[in-house]
Scaffold this motif. Structure first.
Motif, PDB file in Angstrom:
ATOM      1  N   VAL A  65      -8.193  -1.700  18.125  1.00 59.40           N
ATOM      2  CA  VAL A  65      -7.746  -2.143  16.664  1.00 59.40           C
ATOM      3  C   VAL A  65      -6.370  -1.286  16.336  1.00 59.40           C
ATOM      4  O   VAL A  65      -5.482  -1.913  15.810  1.00 59.40           O
ATOM      5  N   LEU A  66      -6.468   0.047  16.735  1.00 63.24           N
ATOM      6  CA  LEU A  66      -5.463   0.748  16.346  1.00 63.24           C
ATOM      7  C   LEU A  66      -3.995   0.504  17.179  1.00 63.24           C
ATOM      8  O   LEU A  66      -2.826   0.446  16.924  1.00 63.24           O
ATOM      9  N   ARG A  67      -4.370   0.137  18.548  1.00 64.32           N
ATOM     10  CA  ARG A  67      -3.455  -0.228  19.545  1.00 64.32           C
ATOM     11  C   ARG A  67      -2.494  -1.522  19.049  1.00 64.32           C
ATOM     12  O   ARG A  67      -1.327  -1.573  19.086  1.00 64.32           O
ATOM     13  N   GLU A  68      -3.406  -2.441  18.448  1.00 61.78           N
ATOM     14  CA  GLU A  68      -2.689  -3.615  18.119  1.00 61.78           C
ATOM     15  C   GLU A  68      -1.979  -3.508  16.839  1.00 61.78           C
ATOM     16  O   GLU A  68      -1.132  -4.281  16.642  1.00 61.78           O
ATOM     17  N   ALA A  69      -2.576  -2.660  16.077  1.00 61.15           N
ATOM     18  CA  ALA A  69      -1.646  -2.602  14.728  1.00 61.15           C
ATOM     19  C   ALA A  69      -0.367  -1.834  15.095  1.00 61.15           C
ATOM     20  O   ALA A  69       0.530  -1.908  14.235  1.00 61.15           O
ATOM     21  N   GLY A  70      -0.444  -0.987  16.165  1.00 62.19           N
ATOM     22  CA  GLY A  70       0.784  -0.362  16.602  1.00 62.19           C
ATOM     23  C   GLY A  70       1.111   1.061  15.895  1.00 62.19           C
ATOM     24  O   GLY A  70       0.421   1.318  14.954  1.00 62.19           O
ATOM     25  N   PRO A  71       2.049   1.931  16.422  1.00 62.82           N
ATOM     26  CA  PRO A  71       2.428   3.044  15.848  1.00 62.82           C
ATOM     27  C   PRO A  71       3.030   2.995  14.451  1.00 62.82           C
ATOM     28  O   PRO A  71       2.831   4.085  13.657  1.00 62.82           O
ATOM     29  N   GLU A  72       3.656   1.976  14.278  1.00 65.16           N
ATOM     30  CA  GLU A  72       4.267   1.623  12.925  1.00 65.16           C
ATOM     31  C   GLU A  72       3.230   1.672  11.831  1.00 65.16           C
ATOM     32  O   GLU A  72       3.459   1.832  10.688  1.00 65.16           O
ATOM     33  N   ARG A 123      -6.479   2.206   2.645  1.00 60.64           N
ATOM     34  CA  ARG A 123      -7.939   2.388   2.862  1.00 60.64           C
ATOM     35  C   ARG A 123      -8.111   1.737   4.130  1.00 60.64           C
ATOM     36  O   ARG A 123      -9.121   2.326   4.827  1.00 60.64           O
ATOM     37  N   ASP A 124      -7.653   0.759   4.529  1.00 60.31           N
ATOM     38  CA  ASP A 124      -7.769  -0.276   5.958  1.00 60.31           C
ATOM     39  C   ASP A 124      -7.387   0.899   7.171  1.00 60.31           C
ATOM     40  O   ASP A 124      -8.347   0.981   7.960  1.00 60.31           O
ATOM     41  N   HIS A 125      -6.509   1.619   7.039  1.00 58.61           N
ATOM     42  CA  HIS A 125      -5.797   2.382   8.045  1.00 58.61           C
ATOM     43  C   HIS A 125      -6.875   3.584   8.239  1.00 58.61           C
ATOM     44  O   HIS A 125      -7.361   3.836   9.191  1.00 58.61           O
ATOM     45  N   ALA A 126      -7.230   4.204   7.029  1.00 54.97           N
ATOM     46  CA  ALA A 126      -8.328   5.246   7.095  1.00 54.97           C
ATOM     47  C   ALA A 126      -9.560   4.795   7.723  1.00 54.97           C
ATOM     48  O   ALA A 126     -10.117   5.635   8.537  1.00 54.97           O
ATOM     49  N   ARG A 127     -10.051   3.575   7.460  1.00 58.01           N
ATOM     50  CA  ARG A 127     -11.379   3.024   7.797  1.00 58.01           C
ATOM     51  C   ARG A 127     -11.051   2.879   9.305  1.00 58.01           C
ATOM     52  O   ARG A 127     -12.044   3.269  10.085  1.00 58.01           O
ATOM     53  N   THR A 159       0.106  -5.148   8.003  1.00 58.40           N
ATOM     54  CA  THR A 159      -0.718  -4.116   8.360  1.00 58.40           C
ATOM     55  C   THR A 159      -2.094  -4.199   8.152  1.00 58.40           C
ATOM     56  O   THR A 159      -3.015  -4.070   8.962  1.00 58.40           O
ATOM     57  N   SER A 160      -2.516  -4.596   6.771  1.00 62.87           N
ATOM     58  CA  SER A 160      -3.851  -4.834   6.612  1.00 62.87           C
ATOM     59  C   SER A 160      -4.481  -5.881   7.109  1.00 62.87           C
ATOM     60  O   SER A 160      -5.527  -5.864   7.710  1.00 62.87           O
ATOM     61  N   VAL A 161      -3.759  -6.850   7.661  1.00 65.16           N
ATOM     62  CA  VAL A 161      -4.299  -8.148   8.466  1.00 65.16           C
ATOM     63  C   VAL A 161      -4.521  -7.394  10.131  1.00 65.16           C
ATOM     64  O   VAL A 161      -5.588  -7.721  10.685  1.00 65.16           O
ATOM     65  N   ASP A 162      -3.418  -6.843  10.430  1.00 61.11           N
ATOM     66  CA  ASP A 162      -3.804  -6.091  11.768  1.00 61.11           C
ATOM     67  C   ASP A 162      -5.062  -5.237  11.788  1.00 61.11           C
ATOM     68  O   ASP A 162      -5.554  -5.234  12.933  1.00 61.11           O
ATOM     69  N   LEU A 163      -5.144  -4.487  11.060  1.00 59.05           N
ATOM     70  CA  LEU A 163      -6.206  -3.449  11.034  1.00 59.05           C
ATOM     71  C   LEU A 163      -7.545  -4.232  10.748  1.00 59.05           C
ATOM     72  O   LEU A 163      -8.674  -3.388  11.049  1.00 59.05           O
ATOM     73  N   LEU A 164      -7.525  -5.468  10.407  1.00 56.56           N
ATOM     74  CA  LEU A 164      -8.781  -5.986  10.116  1.00 56.56           C
ATOM     75  C   LEU A 164      -9.415  -6.924  11.293  1.00 56.56           C
ATOM     76  O   LEU A 164     -10.130  -7.689  11.113  1.00 56.56           O
ATOM     77  N   ARG A 165      -8.720  -6.737  12.393  1.00 56.08           N
ATOM     78  CA  ARG A 165      -9.109  -7.705  13.384  1.00 56.08           C
ATOM     79  C   ARG A 165     -10.458  -7.600  14.113  1.00 56.08           C
ATOM     80  O   ARG A 165     -10.984  -8.045  14.780  1.00 56.08           O
TER      81      ARG A 165
END
Length: 312
Positions: free
Chosen positions: A189-196, A157-161, A264-270
């Protein structure tokens, strides 16, 4: 029911009539090792000395037995009880007959013993019958699977958001020489989370969907109450689901999925802190704007050009 009937019979059964007795001295004329003896005593009611068979105590002291008992002219000594009232007045009380009558003539005691036996058999048999139902309880395993499913669901859900925020900002503004700060922040936000993060979110969504089905099937194994309420078919399905959950949990622990989902959730919530995210995204965009442009093009692919209409 047997237990209750036994108690009721014992309560309602009339008490045996008590006859007055008196303890007297007996002279043991003859005695055998097993306690069978002949005794003499003075009957004050018949005004004579009487002699009859009696049951002596074989465990009494040897000093009370013949010929060791002093002052008895070679006879032994014993005590007994003589009836002082009723038709048996002057006779000795037969203790063995009284015990036998008390044990054999109490129907309440017999029914009560049968009731206790039935209760014991019912408790043991019922527990043995319920034992197979309780062996399949895997509450701790189900709780671990539920926690993993929750972590996977949050990551997906965090990635979809984050993806929806970037696409929504892209629909509102074009990526020109100076793009909209909201669009840059969503792309940061997406760049910091990375392609992974995309692959992790996809794996999280697949795992969450799979665990949701298995957890529903494994509900009878979540607790003893659920296990006892379930039918044979549900318990069989729960055992299969528990085996699959055990396999998935082992793979998740081996691959470190729980930690990956959490990171991943932490990275997407920055982007939750707008001021910090705005400053960081602006500085990062100034260093390498081309990376942001390529990421924007991946998220918002251009629609193919319309083909010219054919001539009539």
């Amino acid at each position: 029911m047997l237990f209750a009937c036994g108690v009721g019979i014992s309560i309602l059964r009339p008490e045996p009539e008590l006859v007055a007795t008196r303890q007297i001295d007996l002279t043991v004329v003859e005695e055998k090792p097993d306690g069978t003896c002949r005794v003499q005593w003075s009957d004050p009611y018949a005004q004579r000395v009487r002699e009859e068979p009696h049951r002596c105590d074989p465990t009494r002291s040897d000093r009370l037995k013949a010929p060791n008992y002093s002052g008895s002219h070679g006879y032994g000594w014993e005590s007994g009880f003589m009836y002082t009232e009723g038709p048996d007045q002057g006779d000795l009380e037969d203790l063995d007959a009284g015990v036998k009558f008390e044990n054999d003539g109490d129907p309440g005691g017999t029914v009560l013993a049968l009731g206790i036996l039935a209760i014991a058999v019912g408790l043991v048999g019922g527990n043995l019958r319920a034992l197979p139902r309780t062996l399949g309880v895997e509450a701790r395993l189900v709780r671990r699977a539920a926690a993993l499913a929750e972590a996977a669901g949050w990551t997906a859900r965090d990635h979809a958001r984050a993806m929806e925020a970037a696409r929504g900002a892209g629909r509102q503004a074009e990526f020109g020489a100076v793009p909209d700060p909201e669009l840059v922040r969503a792309l940061w936000v997406l760049r910091e989370a990375g392609p992974e993060s995309r692959r992790t979110a996809q794996a999280a969504q697949e795992l969450s969907d799979r665990l949701a089905v298995l957890l529903e099937e494994a509900a009878p194994a979540a607790g003893l109450r659920n296990r006892l309420r379930s039918g044979p078919a549900a318990r069989a399905a729960a055992e299969t689901a528990v085996a699959e959950l055990r396999r998935l949990l082992a793979e998740a622990e081996r691959d470190g999925l729980q930690e990956r989902f959490a990171q991943t959730s932490v990275d997407l919530l920055r982007g939750q802190d707008p001021e910090r995210a705005a400053l960081a995204s602006e500085a990062d965009f100034d260093r390498d704007p081309e990376v942001y442009r390529r990421l924007f093009e991946e998220l918002t692919p251009r629609e193919p050009a319309a083909l010219p209409e054919p001539r009539r």
